[in-house]
Design a protein around this motif. Structure first.
Motif, short mmCIF file in Angstrom:
data_model
loop_
_atom_site.label_atom_id
_atom_site.label_comp_id
_atom_site.label_asym_id
_atom_site.label_seq_id
_atom_site.Cartn_x
_atom_site.Cartn_y
_atom_site.Cartn_z
N LYS A 1 33.44 -50.17 -65.70
CA LYS A 1 32.53 -50.32 -66.83
C LYS A 1 33.13 -49.65 -68.07
CE LYS A 1 27.58 -50.12 -67.68
NZ LYS A 1 26.28 -49.70 -67.14
N ASN B 1 33.82 -51.36 -71.63
CA ASN B 1 33.22 -50.78 -72.83
C ASN B 1 34.28 -50.48 -73.88
OD1 ASN B 1 30.62 -50.92 -71.86
ND2 ASN B 1 30.60 -48.84 -71.07
N THR C 1 31.60 -59.86 -65.52
CA THR C 1 30.77 -59.45 -66.65
C THR C 1 30.61 -60.62 -67.63
OG1 THR C 1 32.69 -58.64 -67.89
CG2 THR C 1 31.49 -57.03 -66.54
N SER D 1 30.06 -58.05 -71.84
CA SER D 1 30.20 -56.64 -71.46
C SER D 1 29.08 -56.09 -70.58
CB SER D 1 30.34 -55.76 -72.71
OG SER D 1 31.45 -56.15 -73.45
N GLN D 2 28.34 -56.95 -69.92
CA GLN D 2 27.34 -56.46 -68.97
C GLN D 2 27.51 -57.24 -67.67
OE1 GLN D 2 23.62 -57.26 -71.01
NE2 GLN D 2 23.19 -58.95 -69.67
N HIS E 1 19.47 -55.20 -67.96
CA HIS E 1 20.31 -54.86 -69.11
C HIS E 1 19.69 -55.47 -70.37
CE1 HIS E 1 23.72 -52.99 -67.03
NE2 HIS E 1 23.31 -53.72 -66.02
N THR F 1 22.76 -62.51 -65.76
CA THR F 1 22.99 -62.65 -67.19
C THR F 1 23.24 -64.12 -67.51
OG1 THR F 1 23.90 -60.43 -67.31
CG2 THR F 1 24.40 -61.91 -69.15
#
Length: 195
Positions: free
Chosen positions: A25, A29, A142, A145-146, A154, A167
């Motif tokens: 992560k 990030n 991802t 970015s999640q 999220h 997502t």
């Protein structure tokens, strides 16, 4: 902003994924922060420099929304505050401008079973469910970015099913590619179409 450094970061993540090694992560990030820097230091000033002389004498208020995904390319939406006029275009690598095509997805399994909903996101969630949320989560994919699939909610758009969060904030072509990648990863031989 060193664009070569950003490109190397993308390549490093792809290499880790190709080797089935985890991408942390923190790494994602850091890349997202590099992208934000690029937008602030490179992209925004160039857009302002190009637009300022063109619009300086205009008397109409308007808004321009610019978005980009690798799958659909550059999408520009303009909204005139006096008239409800909105246009969405993208420019392909060949330079041709075209209307943005929004469709839905049809997924056909080798046994003839078909998953197709009015919303591409619903089709994507059904395919993930058929594979198993736990199995897809282990891929550590991802989106913006999640996590693609997670037990944790999220901030970006997600769909919840059976305590899992998927997502779905992406274009239809990107969802198509996700399903195709899942099909390859899990050897499902799915036929995926935008209809």
């Amino acid at each position: 902003m060193d664009k070569d450094k950003l490109q190397k970061a993308y390549e490093a993540v792809e290499m880790l994924k190709a080797l089935d090694l985890p991408v942390s992560k923190d790494q994602l990030n850091a890349i997202a922060e590099m992208e934000r820097e690029c937008l602030l230091e490179e992209v925004t000033p160039r857009i302002q420099k190009i637009l300022k002389p063109i619009i300086k004498n205009m008397n109409t208020s308007f808004r321009i929304d610019i978005s980009y995904t690798p799958e659909t390319g550059l999408v520009i939406n303009t909204l005139d505050n006096k008239r409800p006029y909105r246009r969405s275009t993208y420019e392909s690598d060949s330079g041709h401008r075209s209307r943005t095509k929004v469709g839905t997805l049809r997924v056909t399994y080798p046994d003839g079973r078909v998953i197709e909903h009015n919303k591409a996101s619903q089709t994507l969630v059904d395919v993930v469910e058929s594979i198993g949320f736990e199995n897809v989560e282990k891929l550590k994919w991802t989106v913006t970015s999640q996590p693609f699939v997670s037990k944790e909610r999220h901030p970006h758009r997600q769909q919840e099913r059976d305590g899992w969060y998927i997502t779905t904030h992406s274009s239809t072509p990107f969802k198509k590619k996700q399903i195709e990648d899942l099909s390859k990863k899990f050897k499902l031989k799915l036929k995926v179409e935008i209809v």
